[in-house]
Scaffold this motif. Structure first.
Motif, PDB file in Angstrom:
ATOM      1  N   VAL A 155      53.118  49.375  -5.370  1.00  0.00           N
ATOM      2  CA  VAL A 155      54.294  49.920  -4.675  1.00  0.00           C
ATOM      3  C   VAL A 155      55.511  49.913  -5.591  1.00  0.00           C
ATOM      4  N   ILE A 156      55.679  48.848  -6.356  1.00  0.00           N
ATOM      5  CA  ILE A 156      56.806  48.779  -7.302  1.00  0.00           C
ATOM      6  C   ILE A 156      56.693  49.884  -8.350  1.00  0.00           C
ATOM      7  N   GLY A 157      55.476  50.111  -8.822  1.00  0.00           N
ATOM      8  CA  GLY A 157      55.273  51.179  -9.801  1.00  0.00           C
ATOM      9  C   GLY A 157      55.673  52.534  -9.230  1.00  0.00           C
ATOM     10  N   ILE A 158      55.356  52.773  -7.961  1.00  0.00           N
ATOM     11  CA  ILE A 158      55.746  54.016  -7.294  1.00  0.00           C
ATOM     12  C   ILE A 158      57.268  54.130  -7.239  1.00  0.00           C
ATOM     13  N   ALA A 159      57.932  53.030  -6.863  1.00  0.00           N
ATOM     14  CA  ALA A 159      59.396  53.037  -6.760  1.00  0.00           C
ATOM     15  C   ALA A 159      60.040  53.335  -8.102  1.00  0.00           C
TER      16      ALA A 159
END
Length: 523
Positions: A155-159
């Motif tokens: 999820v952090i990578g997506i953000a």
């Protein structure tokens, strides 16, 4: 950015203001925000704009009037939240949108009633939308420390891919321990290569008393932003205390190798301001800002300090601004002297505001031999509480005796300007005043907390009273300052009732999505 500089993200006005019983009006929030700017915080999280019209108004006012720090508004991962946050902060010199979404399976299943795939999609859409409006976007995977690290990393990578410039990894429920937190963050750096190119932030709660320790562990792991609050206020057991993390880094700078931009001499003043306006006391033995923090009772300690301060003190009290009681005015002091004294304390007052402050100062000076800097701070912050339209205590009479129940009669000015009178007996003079106020206003408010403290020492000290009442299911606080404890108590109770009525009205008017349910809690 200096790689050794730790950014201080203050959430006193957002997470701190969500604490039960705290009811800050726009003027009070502005005063705290201006003081936070003088303190030198890097980011002020000014509020949760979609939570209520009052929150939106306060965030917008801070964005327009407070200069220096980044002004951030919080938003859930919903388009309406993001839009509302942007509308509130868009006029700031340096605006930021802070959006969040849970990554723990506990929250995804039970609170969001969603799936991991939906969370990834919501995170992508929210950050992309926020970035289309604002260049500075922060993303928080809520309850990250109880979440699967691989999924949180995804999820952090997506953000980051969608343009987030700061990634905050919160210990939302204060569950983690320093070694665990450090390992969790280290693993995120391994799993998300892009994390090295943005600011890593930590936001730790104090449920197990580890908020500052965990925040420090986060710094050791590479975080360069710490989210904290003055006096550690916040949801449940509160947040990491700003003053503690700052002075830890300041006092042990040579050993830890990092620093902040905080003006440490403003710490004590900021602590007192927040305590007075929120009604949340600072415990006497509180690190850095407690009244006993630099006091020595033991004879051995006193002897050592008198011979050499460093024997029992690792910090100089003046470093945090404790010695700020030097300004002394009396009843013969003029308007110019008062204005200069207030300016030295950081308050800019002119025109009618100065006239009102001067009138109140003269009233107090007639009852006290000397008016100190701390007295002036209390008077100015007390005047801020009167800015919000509500009930006002006009006068009171109390008959007290050990042979019969005390009896009080009060006059209260309604928000519509009507003078209301009421009489009642009580268990004591304070209780009688409170019951008389209820009789005058016709409001069924119930007292939940009552506290009285002296602003300074001495027999003529100003008394500061804080109360918390419950009205129609809403908890609200109020404070009052006067040389007469009964007067201060009456003022505090009337203000608490005013705040309770306001909160009850807002709760009744707002649809469920804009109230403050659990999902609107801190990341």
């Amino acid at each position: 950015m200096d790689p050794d500089r730790v950014l201080i993200f203050d959430t006193t006005l957002r997470d701190g203001e969500q604490s039960p019983g705290i009811s800050l009006n726009t003027g009070e929030k502005l005063e705290i925000a201006h003081q936070l700017a003088r303190l030198g915080v890097d980011i002020i999280e000014a509020g949760f704009p979609i939570a209520s019209p009052g929150d939106f108004e306060a965030v917008q006012a801070i964005a327009r009037e407070v200069h220096g720090p980044v002004i951030a508004g919080l938003a859930r991962a919903h388009a309406a939240d993001v839009d509302r946050a942007w509308d509130a902060v868009r006029d700031a010199e340096r605006p930021r949108i802070h959006t969040f979404l849970s990554t723990s399976d506990i929250h995804i299943e039970h609170q969001l009633q969603s799936t991991r795939e939906d969370v990834k999609g919501q995170a992508r859409a929210a950050v992309a939308h926020a970035r289309s409006l604002c260049e500075d976007v922060e993303f928080s995977p809520m309850d990250a420390t109880r979440a699967d690290v691989e999924f949180t990393a995804e999820v952090i990578g997506i953000a980051i891919d969608e343009g987030a410039t700061t990634i905050n990894v919160p210990d939302t429920v204060g569950y983690t321990m320093p070694d665990e937190y450090k390992a969790f963050l280290a693993r995120l750096y391994e799993l998300v290569p892009g994390l090295a190119g943005v600011v890593l932030s930590v936001h730790c709660h104090d449920d197990l008393g580890l908020a500052v320790a965990n925040s420090f562990a986060g710094i050791q792991a590479g975080a360069r932003q710490v989210e904290c609050a003055i006096n550690g206020i916040g949801e449940r057991a509160g947040n990491a205390s700003l003053e503690e993390i700052v002075m830890l880094l300041h006092t042990r700078r040579r050993d830890v190798g990092v620093h902040t931009g905080i003006v440490t001499t403003e710490i004590a003043r900021t602590s007192r301001l927040v305590s007075r306006l929120t009604g949340y006391p600072v415990q006497p033995n509180k690190a850095i800002v407690g009244r006993n923090a630099f006091v020595h009772e033991s004879g051995i300690h006193q002897d050592g300090v008198l011979k050499e301060r460093s024997t029992y003190e690792i910090m100089d009290a003046t470093t945090v601004g404790v010695d700020t009681n030097a300004i002394v005015l009396g009843k013969h002091s003029g308007r110019h002297a008062l204005r200069q004294a207030l300016e030295e304390l950081g308050y800019q007052v002119e025109g009618q505001v100065l006239n009102t402050a001067f009138k109140r100062f003269k009233e107090i000076a007639d009852k006290k031999k000397q008016v100190t800097a701390m007295d002036l701070e209390a008077l100015v912050t007390d005047e801020l509480r009167s800015e919000l339209a509500g009930y006002t205590l006009q006068w009171f009479d109390v008959e007290a005796s050990s042979r019969r129940p005390p009896h009080a009669t009060v006059s209260v000015l309604s928000p519509e300007g009507e003078e209301l009178e009421g009489s009642f007996t009580g268990d004591g003079p304070v209780d009688a005043i409170f019951r008389a106020v209820n009789a005058a206003t016709g409001l069924d408010a119930r007292l939940r907390e009552f506290r009285v403290e002296a602003v300074t020492g001495g027999e003529d000290a100003l008394g500061e009273v804080s109360v918390v009442v419950e009205y129609q299911g809403q908890s609200a606080g109020g404070q009052g300052v006067a040389t007469d404890i009964l007067e201060a108590a009456g003022m505090a109770y009337v203000r608490a009732i005013s705040n309770g009525v306001r909160k009850a009205r807002i709760a009744a008017e707002q649809p469920p999505v804009t109230a403050r349910p659990a999902e609107l809690a801190t990341p």
